[in-house]
Write an enzyme that holds these catalytic residues in place. Structure first.
Site, PDB file in Angstrom:
ATOM      1  N   ALA A 139       0.833  -1.204   0.000  1.00 20.06           N
ATOM      2  CA  ALA A 139       0.000   0.000   0.000  1.00 20.06           C
ATOM      3  C   ALA A 139       0.861   1.245   0.000  1.00 20.06           C
ATOM      4  CB  ALA A 139      -0.908   0.012   1.221  1.00 20.06           C
ATOM      5  N   ASN A 140       0.239   2.369  -0.305  1.00 15.52           N
ATOM      6  CA  ASN A 140       0.864   3.672  -0.127  1.00 15.52           C
ATOM      7  C   ASN A 140       0.301   4.303   1.132  1.00 15.52           C
ATOM      8  OD1 ASN A 140       2.112   3.321  -2.589  1.00 15.52           O
ATOM      9  ND2 ASN A 140       1.580   5.355  -3.316  1.00 15.52           N
ATOM     10  N   ARG A 141       1.055   5.224   1.710  1.00 20.17           N
ATOM     11  CA  ARG A 141       0.602   5.933   2.894  1.00 20.17           C
ATOM     12  C   ARG A 141      -0.338   7.049   2.455  1.00 20.17           C
ATOM     13  NH1 ARG A 141       3.343   5.021   7.530  1.00 20.17           N
ATOM     14  NH2 ARG A 141       5.416   4.490   6.837  1.00 20.17           N
ATOM     15  N   SER A 142      -1.603   6.955   2.799  1.00 16.20           N
ATOM     16  CA  SER A 142      -2.553   8.026   2.488  1.00 16.20           C
ATOM     17  C   SER A 142      -3.761   7.874   3.383  1.00 16.20           C
ATOM     18  CB  SER A 142      -2.986   7.927   1.024  1.00 16.20           C
ATOM     19  OG  SER A 142      -4.103   8.758   0.785  1.00 16.20           O
TER      20      SER A 142
END
Ligand code: C5P
Length: 211
Positions: free
Chosen positions: A25-28
């Site tokens: 995942a990406n951090r958001s």
């Protein structure tokens, strides 16, 4: 006002499964994208918010479509066309793996090797789509040379504006944002503002551009 206008907003991260229990995942947090969707709806737009996995409530008046992966987000964006504008705020994972149908076991063979495959660039594809919305806005999270990188991204992606945000501080998951609006007309730098105020100002600028 944005009455009669349809605007697509992507927000949040995407999750790319590795196996049934693990993902990339990406951090958001999705906070900025959700705030923008809400601000556009408050100006009267019909908003389709295509959201990755986040724990935020849907802003009033917004139609929300939940997705998990970049491929699902890409399909949902296509299905939401036509639109007058698109604001692509999602932190899309750049790569996915061909997921294992079973949980990968820790074992004597050592750590597994993940073969990464590039995800589609949803923003770049939309900007080149024959059904391209009149106004395509991208985001760029940068930790240095914020405006220079945004200028390069504007050209590479074919967007009309890039909203560049400086993520060298505590922006990720935080409540304030320092942004620069980069377009072929030049650069407009805003002071550090709460994400809600960034959303309101950006929605006003979008309304003026679509007028
Ligand atoms: O290339 P980068 O990820 O920095 O670009 C950020 C911008 O591109 C954001 O607007 C993001 O929503 C969009 N993007 C996308 N699909 C991708 C990667 C980024 O729509 N696969």
């Amino acid at each position: 006002m944005l009455t009669g206008k349809h605007i697509i907003v992507t927000a949040g991260p995407t999750h790319e499964p590795i196996d049934p229990v693990r993902y990339i995942a990406n951090r958001s947090s999705g906070k900025q994208g959700f705030a923008i969707a809400g601000a556009l709806a408050a100006l009267g737009a019909r908003v389709t918010l295509i959201a990755g996995p986040v724990t935020l409530s849907t802003p009033p008046g917004v139609d929300r479509i939940d997705v998990e992966t970049a491929l699902e987000m890409s399909t949902a964006v296509d299905a939401a066309l036509p639109a007058d504008a698109a604001v692509m705020v999602a932190a899309v994972a750049d790569w996915r793996v061909a997921p294992s149908p079973q949980k990968i076991k820790k074992g004597a063979n050592g750590p597994p090797i993940l073969h990464l495959v590039e995800n589609p660039d949803i923003l770049a594809a939309l900007a080149r789509n024959p059904r391209r919305p009149r106004l395509v806005v991208g985001f760029a999270a940068e930790t240095e040379h914020v405006v220079d990188h945004a200028r390069a991204k504007l050209a590479r992606k074919g967007a009309d504006w890039i909203v560049a945000n400086d993520v060298s501080g505590d922006v990720m998951g935080g409540d304030a944002n320092t942004v620069h609006i980069v377009s072929t007309d030049g650069v407009e730098s805003w002071d550090k503002l709460p994400k809600g105020d960034v959303a309101t100002r950006l929605a006003g600028r979008i309304a003026a551009a679509l007028d």
